[in-house]
Design an enzyme around this catalytic site. Structure first.
Site, short mmCIF file in Angstrom:
data_model
loop_
_atom_site.label_atom_id
_atom_site.label_comp_id
_atom_site.label_asym_id
_atom_site.label_seq_id
_atom_site.Cartn_x
_atom_site.Cartn_y
_atom_site.Cartn_z
N THR A 49 0.87 -1.18 0.00
CA THR A 49 0.00 0.00 0.00
C THR A 49 0.90 1.23 0.00
OG1 THR A 49 -0.12 0.39 2.40
CG2 THR A 49 -1.57 -1.32 1.48
N CYS A 50 0.30 2.42 0.02
CA CYS A 50 1.11 3.63 0.00
C CYS A 50 1.90 3.79 1.30
CB CYS A 50 0.22 4.86 -0.22
SG CYS A 50 -1.08 5.07 1.01
N ARG A 52 2.85 1.00 3.37
CA ARG A 52 3.56 -0.19 3.83
C ARG A 52 3.82 -1.17 2.69
NH1 ARG A 52 1.94 -1.78 8.28
NH2 ARG A 52 0.57 -0.02 8.71
N GLU A 114 -8.60 3.37 10.19
CA GLU A 114 -9.10 3.61 8.82
C GLU A 114 -9.51 2.29 8.19
OE1 GLU A 114 -7.68 2.96 5.69
OE2 GLU A 114 -5.72 2.15 6.20
N GLN A 116 -9.84 1.42 4.74
CA GLN A 116 -9.37 0.98 3.43
C GLN A 116 -8.40 -0.19 3.51
OE1 GLN A 116 -7.40 4.04 1.18
NE2 GLN A 116 -7.38 2.86 -0.71
N GLN A 120 -7.55 -3.84 1.32
CA GLN A 120 -6.22 -4.09 0.76
C GLN A 120 -5.66 -5.44 1.22
OE1 GLN A 120 -4.60 -0.41 2.27
NE2 GLN A 120 -4.69 0.58 0.27
N ALA A 190 -10.30 24.04 -6.22
CA ALA A 190 -10.16 22.82 -7.03
C ALA A 190 -8.84 22.10 -6.71
CB ALA A 190 -10.23 23.17 -8.52
N MET A 193 -7.72 19.44 -1.26
CA MET A 193 -8.76 19.46 -0.24
C MET A 193 -10.15 19.52 -0.87
SD MET A 193 -7.33 19.13 2.69
CE MET A 193 -8.40 19.78 3.96
#
EC number: 1.2.1.70
Length: 431
Positions: A49-50, A52, A114, A116, A120, A190, A193
């Site tokens: 993942t981003c 780990r 979290e 997500q 994963q 835009a 955030m």
């Protein structure tokens, strides 16, 4: 066979190292086959993942298996092992099992609880299965970890409550208005955030969203990232869009207020209800707008308090989560320890079955061909039933023994009494 995990995470490595070691889904199959080619790695799974990269292995020799996994990581991404080693962690046996369950539950995440990461972990299991990297042990481990993650989320509620400013802004708006599916919502800005705001709004049921930005091209690029239609307006339409909305979020880099009392008093109807949520620093909305009846304003300080309150609540819930994980770890460890009985049980069943078949042949030859053909199925079922009933209690008792030493002593006695030779682990899997 032993379980180990070698990896790195946001706790041990900077993003520069994490991004170099990242393994895309399309690569996983080939990388696992590389791992399986090492002589001391029987099973392998990769969780990337981003935040780990973790390699889970089953190995007959932990020292060799861990060393080969580190070698794989270094060679796979072209990073010298001496440079990589300081960022790696290694966990063995029960520690590795507990770690994966904590990861699946979100207790090792950058944002505590979290959700997500659970999907994963599921994806890692699917990819590991698809390329035959996972066998009996890792399949069982990942299944147990996914169960643990689900239990933690459903039984503790640790994943509830916003943990970022953008999600807190949407959560606050939902609390204040009850629903986001009615009325128009304007998002001013835009950037990153603003994109997160739109993402959270859609997830919470928002339907009518308009993005207003100084650069129309950036606003259009943001809108294209979502499947649901997002209206885009130029900067000159800002006040008109605000006047038509019941909810407005501002997220721009402006150093001066872009919405003031003087501007709003000109475009709003008397007592018109309007909720303004300003997540910018410096603030995009002049505090004076609250002088208008019907207008309510929340800024980043309000949202920070919500995030901190939720963080504190999640920390409390983490204790309950740890207790659930301990239960799941113990269940897995009990199953894993029971594998010690498998070679002896397999050998015993094999020996008894050989005796049954030999005695069947002798008996059938004495009974004559006509009798044997007519009653073969009955006699075969009878003898199998006798064998199964005789073996049932010893097998159940062996698997149920929680005392490791007592179980090993019972296995030794059984092997001596029946003169058994345990079937090697690999041979069991092939059978």
């Amino acid at each position: 066979m032993f379980i180990a995990v070698v990896g790195l995470s946001h706790r041990t490595a900077p993003v520069e190292i994490r991004e170099r070691l990242s393994i895309a889904d399309a690569e996983v199959g080939g990388r696992i086959q590389q791992l399986r080619a090492y002589p001391h790695i029987e099973e392998a799974a990769i969780l990337s993942t981003c935040n780990r990269l973790e390699v889970y292995i089953v190995t007959p020799e932990t020292e060799s298996g861990v060393r080969q996994t580190m070698q794989f990581l270094a060679e796979a991404k072209g990073i010298p092992l001496p440079q990589l080693r300081p960022h790696l962690f290694t966990l063995l046996y029960q520690d590795a099992v507990t770690h994966l369950m904590r990861v699946a539950a979100g207790l090792e995440s950058l944002v505590l609880g979290e959700g997500q990461i659970l999907s994963q972990v599921k994806k890692a299991q699917q990819l590991g299965q698809a390329c035959n990297g996972m066998d009996r042990i890792l399949n069982r481990l990942f299944k147990a970890a996914i169960t643990a993650g689900k239990r933690v989320r459903t039984e503790t509620g640790i994943g509830t409550g916003a943990m970022s400013i953008s999600s807190a802004a949407v959560e606050l708006a939902l609390q204040e208005q009850g629903s986001l599916s009615q009325g128009k919502i304007t998002v001013v800005g835009a950037g990153k955030m603003a994109r997160l705001l739109v993402q959270h709004l859609l997830a919470k049921g928002a339907v009518d969203i308009t993005v207003v930005n100084r650069s129309l091209e950036r606003a259009e690029a943001l809108a294209k990232q979502f499947e649901q239609p997002i209206q885009v307006l130029p900067w000159e339409s800002l006040l008109g869009s605000v006047a038509e909305s019941n909810l407005v979020f501002t997220s721009t880099a402006a150093t001066q207020p872009i919405l003031t009392y003087a501007q709003l008093v000109e475009v709003l109807q008397p007592d018109q209800p309007l909720l303004l949520v300003d997540i910018s620093v410096p603030r995009n909305i002049d505090p004076g707008v609250e002088k208008l009846r019907g207008v309510r304003l929340f800024n980043v300080d309000h949202l920070s308090r919500i995030v901190e309150e939720n963080r504190a609540q999640r920390q409390k819930l983490a204790s309950a989560a740890e207790a659930l994980i301990e239960e799941e770890v113990e269940q897995f460890m009990e199953w894993w320890r029971s594998l010690e009985t498998v070679p002896t049980i397999s050998s015993l069943r094999h020996k008894v079955e050989s005796i049954r078949e030999q005695e069947m042949k002798k008996a059938l030859s004495r009974l004559g061909k006509d009798f044997a053909e007519k009653h073969l199925e009955v006699i075969d079922a009878l003898t199998r039933g006798i064998v199964n009933k005789i073996l049932h209690d010893p097998m159940v008792q062996l698997r149920a023994k929680r005392d490791i030493e007592a179980r090993r002593k019972a296995l030794q006695i059984l092997q001596e009494l029946f003169n058994l030779e345990p079937i090697p682990f690999q041979a069991q899997q092939e059978r």
